[in-house]
Design a protein around this motif. Structure first.
Motif, PDB file in Angstrom:
ATOM      1  N   PRO A 137       0.736  -1.034   0.090  1.00 46.99           N
ATOM      2  CA  PRO A 137      -0.060   0.115  -0.036  1.00 46.99           C
ATOM      3  C   PRO A 137       0.696   1.472  -0.101  1.00 46.99           C
ATOM      4  O   PRO A 137       2.009   1.517   0.835  1.00 46.99           O
ATOM      5  CB  PRO A 137      -0.634  -0.108   1.389  1.00 46.99           C
ATOM      6  N   LEU A 138       0.360   2.326  -0.709  1.00 45.61           N
ATOM      7  CA  LEU A 138       0.941   3.548  -0.681  1.00 45.61           C
ATOM      8  C   LEU A 138       0.458   4.451   0.657  1.00 45.61           C
ATOM      9  O   LEU A 138      -0.906   4.619   0.747  1.00 45.61           O
ATOM     10  CB  LEU A 138       0.809   4.378  -1.957  1.00 45.61           C
ATOM     11  N   LEU A 139       1.492   4.973   1.361  1.00 46.82           N
ATOM     12  CA  LEU A 139       0.833   5.697   2.412  1.00 46.82           C
ATOM     13  C   LEU A 139       1.331   7.220   2.271  1.00 46.82           C
ATOM     14  O   LEU A 139       2.579   7.441   2.210  1.00 46.82           O
ATOM     15  CB  LEU A 139       1.464   5.337   3.673  1.00 46.82           C
ATOM     16  N   PHE A 140       0.591   8.050   1.974  1.00 45.31           N
ATOM     17  CA  PHE A 140       0.899   9.558   1.777  1.00 45.31           C
ATOM     18  C   PHE A 140       0.587  10.221   2.962  1.00 45.31           C
ATOM     19  O   PHE A 140      -0.528  10.696   3.473  1.00 45.31           O
ATOM     20  CB  PHE A 140      -0.102  10.097   0.582  1.00 45.31           C
ATOM     21  N   LYS A 141       1.715  10.416   3.854  1.00 42.99           N
ATOM     22  CA  LYS A 141       1.370  10.899   5.160  1.00 42.99           C
ATOM     23  C   LYS A 141       2.093  12.034   5.438  1.00 42.99           C
ATOM     24  O   LYS A 141       3.238  12.571   4.604  1.00 42.99           O
ATOM     25  CB  LYS A 141       2.068  10.075   6.224  1.00 42.99           C
ATOM     26  N   GLY A 142       1.672  12.826   6.444  1.00 42.53           N
ATOM     27  CA  GLY A 142       2.316  14.176   6.851  1.00 42.53           C
ATOM     28  C   GLY A 142       1.606  15.187   5.945  1.00 42.53           C
ATOM     29  O   GLY A 142       0.443  15.045   5.471  1.00 42.53           O
ATOM     30  N   ASP A 143       2.344  16.450   5.878  1.00 43.21           N
ATOM     31  CA  ASP A 143       1.830  17.492   5.052  1.00 43.21           C
ATOM     32  C   ASP A 143       1.809  17.127   3.526  1.00 43.21           C
ATOM     33  O   ASP A 143       2.473  16.333   3.026  1.00 43.21           O
ATOM     34  CB  ASP A 143       2.914  18.800   5.411  1.00 43.21           C
ATOM     35  N   TRP A 144       0.900  17.925   2.785  1.00 43.50           N
ATOM     36  CA  TRP A 144       0.892  17.539   1.498  1.00 43.50           C
ATOM     37  C   TRP A 144       2.226  17.790   0.608  1.00 43.50           C
ATOM     38  O   TRP A 144       2.675  18.814   0.885  1.00 43.50           O
ATOM     39  CB  TRP A 144      -0.428  18.491   0.865  1.00 43.50           C
ATOM     40  N   GLN A 145       2.353  16.797  -0.377  1.00 41.03           N
ATOM     41  CA  GLN A 145       3.653  16.803  -1.107  1.00 41.03           C
ATOM     42  C   GLN A 145       3.091  16.718  -2.433  1.00 41.03           C
ATOM     43  O   GLN A 145       2.102  15.697  -2.669  1.00 41.03           O
ATOM     44  CB  GLN A 145       4.604  15.756  -0.834  1.00 41.03           C
ATOM     45  N   ASP A 146       3.319  17.456  -3.414  1.00 40.38           N
ATOM     46  CA  ASP A 146       2.835  17.372  -4.887  1.00 40.38           C
ATOM     47  C   ASP A 146       3.418  16.037  -5.458  1.00 40.38           C
ATOM     48  O   ASP A 146       2.727  15.831  -6.380  1.00 40.38           O
ATOM     49  CB  ASP A 146       3.489  18.328  -5.596  1.00 40.38           C
ATOM     50  N   ASP A 147       4.252  15.444  -4.904  1.00 43.35           N
ATOM     51  CA  ASP A 147       5.107  14.168  -5.460  1.00 43.35           C
ATOM     52  C   ASP A 147       4.065  12.849  -5.085  1.00 43.35           C
ATOM     53  O   ASP A 147       3.939  11.932  -5.861  1.00 43.35           O
ATOM     54  CB  ASP A 147       6.151  13.677  -4.742  1.00 43.35           C
TER      55      ASP A 147
END
Length: 155
Positions: A124-134
């Motif tokens: 699974p992809l975990l996009f954590k913390g502050d928003w990042q354009d990546d």
């Protein structure tokens, strides 16, 4: 030619989470993919028949109080038993937009997917913390990877 169907079940309550779902869809609809139709459905609108017609599924959720969104939980509550026997082995992937660490969300969804006997195509992809354009590039790559795998009969 009968197209395979990639179902994206993504909770997107904010502008950024809508961008993530749209990026997954964009990747899944890449111009080089010919034999896959991708469709994005919000969890509250997704029905068991949507899953029964799917050849693969990408789940997307926010982290809410250390758990998956209520909308995705509702989706699982309504769809689990109606698809349990027919969709064993369904290729699946997951992304989580987590403001904190996402571990509770990942664990809960992994437990449900194990019960459904679906097959993870990647971690699974975990996009954590502050928003990042990546995050958007990674989400688009996830859609492309899943769609290409279905297109090539890898999954």
């Amino acid at each position: 030619m009968t197209k395979k169907r990639l179902l994206i079940v993504a909770h997107a309550p904010s502008e950024n989470t809508r961008k993530l779902a749209q990026a997954v869809l964009k990747g899944a609809e890449h111009e080089d993919i010919e034999a896959v139709e991708a469709v994005w459905r919000p969890p509250l609108e997704t029905q068991p028949d949507d899953l029964l017609a799917a050849d693969g599924v990408i789940l997307g959720t926010t982290e809410n109080l250390g758990y998956m969104s209520g909308a995705l939980k509702d989706f699982f509550d309504r769809c689990y038993y109606p698809v349990l026997e027919q969709k064993q082995g369904l290729p699946c992937a997951l992304y989580v937009r987590a403001g904190h660490d996402g571990t509770g969300t990942l664990q809960a969804i992994r437990t449900i997917v194990t019960g459904l006997r679906w097959q993870w195509v990647q971690e699974p992809l975990l996009f954590k913390g502050d928003w990042q354009d990546d995050f958007l590039a990674q989400a688009e790559e996830l859609g492309l990877y899943m769609s290409a795998g279905l297109d090539a009969d890898i999954f």
